[in-house]
Write a protein that holds these residues in place. Structure first.
Motif, short mmCIF file in Angstrom:
data_model
loop_
_atom_site.label_atom_id
_atom_site.label_comp_id
_atom_site.label_asym_id
_atom_site.label_seq_id
_atom_site.Cartn_x
_atom_site.Cartn_y
_atom_site.Cartn_z
N VAL A 70 46.10 42.05 46.54
CA VAL A 70 46.20 41.59 45.15
C VAL A 70 45.19 42.37 44.31
N PRO A 71 45.41 42.42 43.00
CA PRO A 71 44.47 43.15 42.14
C PRO A 71 43.06 42.56 42.20
N THR A 72 42.08 43.42 41.96
CA THR A 72 40.69 43.00 41.85
C THR A 72 40.53 42.18 40.57
N LEU A 73 39.74 41.11 40.66
CA LEU A 73 39.56 40.20 39.54
C LEU A 73 38.43 40.68 38.63
N ILE A 74 38.71 40.74 37.33
CA ILE A 74 37.69 41.05 36.33
C ILE A 74 37.22 39.73 35.73
N LEU A 75 35.93 39.44 35.85
CA LEU A 75 35.34 38.23 35.27
C LEU A 75 34.78 38.59 33.91
N SER A 76 35.20 37.86 32.86
CA SER A 76 34.87 38.25 31.49
C SER A 76 33.91 37.33 30.75
N ASN A 77 33.57 36.18 31.35
CA ASN A 77 32.67 35.25 30.66
C ASN A 77 31.97 34.35 31.67
N PRO A 78 30.91 33.66 31.26
CA PRO A 78 30.14 32.81 32.19
C PRO A 78 30.98 31.72 32.87
N GLU A 79 31.97 31.19 32.18
CA GLU A 79 32.82 30.15 32.79
C GLU A 79 33.64 30.72 33.95
N GLU A 80 34.15 31.93 33.79
CA GLU A 80 34.89 32.57 34.88
C GLU A 80 33.97 32.89 36.06
N VAL A 81 32.74 33.28 35.77
CA VAL A 81 31.76 33.53 36.84
C VAL A 81 31.47 32.22 37.58
N ARG A 82 31.28 31.13 36.84
CA ARG A 82 31.01 29.82 37.46
C ARG A 82 32.17 29.41 38.37
N ARG A 83 33.39 29.54 37.88
CA ARG A 83 34.56 29.17 38.68
C ARG A 83 34.68 30.02 39.93
N PHE A 84 34.37 31.32 39.81
CA PHE A 84 34.41 32.21 40.97
C PHE A 84 33.41 31.73 42.03
N TYR A 85 32.16 31.49 41.60
CA TYR A 85 31.13 31.06 42.56
C TYR A 85 31.42 29.67 43.13
N GLU A 86 32.03 28.79 42.35
CA GLU A 86 32.42 27.47 42.89
C GLU A 86 33.47 27.64 43.98
N SER A 87 34.37 28.59 43.82
CA SER A 87 35.37 28.87 44.86
C SER A 87 34.68 29.37 46.12
#
Length: 180
Positions: free
Chosen positions: A126-143
């Motif tokens: 699958v494509p590499t994920l681009i994180l664009s804001n602090p909320e997306e970073v938080r969700r990534f780390y929660e995963s």
């Protein structure tokens, strides 16, 4: 050339009016119906992001927080929170709205792990994920945190001796009667 996509490429919103045919014996919307909608939106989000057919590999914790009534408008929002090589974690939030009063309730949130497949059923990157804001970073780390917790639990579970004296003694704290 590597393929990159933003989280926004995976965002899906689905709204549906809850009908009497969706209700259970107590007159509330059947949890199984909501799970079916969640699976549909997870598929749509993962497939939109990856550009591939996707299958559900696992569902991580679905806690039904508030009942949904007949006549309410249910809205599901989904986006990819994490990607691995061939898998994606899709976060889903379910709310219901009383369309007469405008009151909105958070009904549940869940995380579906979806795997991208080719036409032969093989897992594909699958494509590499681009994180664009602090909320997306938080969700990534929660995963990442949820995945690590699962791995730690499985490691303990695989080595735990359920028949040991200590394990049997610990059962006294639960609502069980032991008759071995």
């Amino acid at each position: 050339m590597e393929n990159f996509k933003k989280v926004s490429a995976s965002k899906i919103t689905l709204s549906e009016l809850m009908l009497p045919s969706h209700s259970n014996f107590s007159g509330k919307i059947h949890g199984g119906y909501i799970l079916s909608l969640m699976d549909q939106i997870a598929f749509a989000s993962a497939s939109k992001y990856s550009g591939k057919y996707c299958v559900t590999a696992s569902v991580d914790t679905v806690d039904f927080l508030n009942p949904i009534e007949v006549g309410e408008l249910v809205t599901l929002k989904a986006s990819v929170n994490y990607v691995g090589k061939t898998s994606m974690v899709v976060g889903i939030r379910v709310t219901s709205e009383n369309i007469q009063t405008g009151k909105v309730k958070h009904c549940n949130s869940s995380y579906f792990t979806m795997v991208a497949k080719d036409n032969s059923g093989n897992s594909v990157p699958v494509p590499t994920l681009i994180l664009s804001n602090p909320e997306e970073v938080r969700r990534f780390y929660e995963s990442v945190r949820r995945m690590n917790s699962k791995k730690e639990y499985k490691a303990i579970e695989n080595t735990f001796d359920y028949s040991s004296a200590e394990a049997l003694k610990n059962l006294e704290a639960f609502n069980v009667k032991l008759e071995l």
